[in-house]
Design a protein around this motif. Structure first.
Motif, PDB file in Angstrom:
ATOM      1  N   VAL A   1      31.155  65.415  73.648  1.00 34.50           N
ATOM      2  CA  VAL A   1      31.800  64.239  73.045  1.00 34.50           C
ATOM      3  C   VAL A   1      32.442  63.371  74.132  1.00 34.50           C
ATOM      4  O   VAL A   1      32.287  62.150  74.138  1.00 34.50           O
ATOM      5  CB  VAL A   1      32.846  64.661  71.993  1.00 34.50           C
ATOM      6  N   ALA A   2      33.146  64.004  75.054  1.00 34.62           N
ATOM      7  CA  ALA A   2      33.824  63.255  76.115  1.00 34.62           C
ATOM      8  C   ALA A   2      32.828  62.524  77.000  1.00 34.62           C
ATOM      9  O   ALA A   2      33.000  61.330  77.298  1.00 34.62           O
ATOM     10  CB  ALA A   2      34.691  64.194  76.953  1.00 34.62           C
ATOM     11  N   ALA A   3      31.770  63.209  77.425  1.00 39.30           N
ATOM     12  CA  ALA A   3      30.764  62.579  78.282  1.00 39.30           C
ATOM     13  C   ALA A   3      30.061  61.446  77.546  1.00 39.30           C
ATOM     14  O   ALA A   3      29.860  60.353  78.101  1.00 39.30           O
ATOM     15  CB  ALA A   3      29.747  63.622  78.745  1.00 39.30           C
ATOM     16  N   GLY A   4      29.713  61.675  76.301  1.00 36.91           N
ATOM     17  CA  GLY A   4      29.079  60.616  75.515  1.00 36.91           C
ATOM     18  C   GLY A   4      30.009  59.447  75.294  1.00 36.91           C
ATOM     19  O   GLY A   4      29.596  58.286  75.345  1.00 36.91           O
ATOM     20  N   GLY A   5      31.293  59.735  75.052  1.00 39.24           N
ATOM     21  CA  GLY A   5      32.270  58.664  74.848  1.00 39.24           C
ATOM     22  C   GLY A   5      32.404  57.766  76.061  1.00 39.24           C
ATOM     23  O   GLY A   5      32.523  56.542  75.937  1.00 39.24           O
TER      24      GLY A   5
END
Length: 151
Positions: free
Chosen positions: A27-31
Motif C-alpha cells: 500500500v505504501a509503495a503504491g501510494g
C-alpha cells in the motif's frame, strides 16, 4: 449517566498489527507511485480558482476507469494477494483525489463561480462513477469472452 464506548472495534494500532507487513508495504509503495503520478498531472494541467480543474477531474475519471478494470480482473481471475493492496489501495488510492476535488469546489465558490463549482462537482462525481461502472463491465465482458464463457 452511563458512559457508552464509541465502538467495539480495537484501536487502530491493534488493527494495523494484524495486517501483514507485506500488505502495508505494498500500500505504501503504491501510494507513493500514485501520488507522484497525480502530482505530475497537476503540473501538466495547472488550474486557477475560477477555472475547471482539469487535472483533478482527469485523475478521478482515469482512476475510476482503472479501479473498475482492476476490480473486474480481481473478481474474474486468480491473482497475487498483494495485487489489490498495491494497485487498488496504493496506486489508485494515491492517484485519485476526492479531497482535492472538494477543495476545487470550495475555491470556485470563493472566487464567486457558483455555477462552475456546481458543474465541476456534479461532473466529477458522475464521470468518475460512470467510468468505474463502464470499465468494470467492459473488462469483465472481455475477460469472459477471452475464456469462452457467457457474458
Amino acid at each position: 449517566m452511563r458512559v457508552v464506548p464509541r465502538s467495539d472495534r480495537p484501536p487502530l494500532h491493534h488493527t494495523l498489527r494484524a495486517v501483514p507487513t507485506a500488505a502495508l508495504a505494498a500500500v505504501a509503495a503504491g501510494g507513493v507511485l500514485g501520488s507522484l503520478a497525480r502530482y505530475a498531472l497537476q503540473l501538466a494541467f495547472p488550474s486557477r480558482p475560477d477555472a475547471f480543474d482539469l487535472a483533478t477531474f482527469l485523475a478521478n475519471v482515469l482512476g475510476g476507469v482503472c479501479i473498475g478494470a482492476l476490480m473486474a480482473v480481481l473478481t474474474e481471475t486468480t491473482r497475487h494477494p498483494l495485487l489489490r493492496p498495491f494497485l487498488g489501495i496504493g496506486i489508485l488510492g494515491g492517484f485519485t483525489t476526492f479531497s482535492t476535488y472538494v477543495v476545487g469546489v470550495a475555491r470556485a465558490l470563493d472566487a464567486g463561480e457558483a455555477a462552475l463549482a456546481f458543474g465541476y462537482g456534479l461532473a466529477t462525481v458522475a464521470a468518475a462513477l460512470a467510468a468505474v461502472a463502464a470499465a468494470f463491465y467492459a473488462t469483465r465482458l472481455l475477460l469472459r469472452r477471452r475464456r469462452g464463457g457467457a457474458a
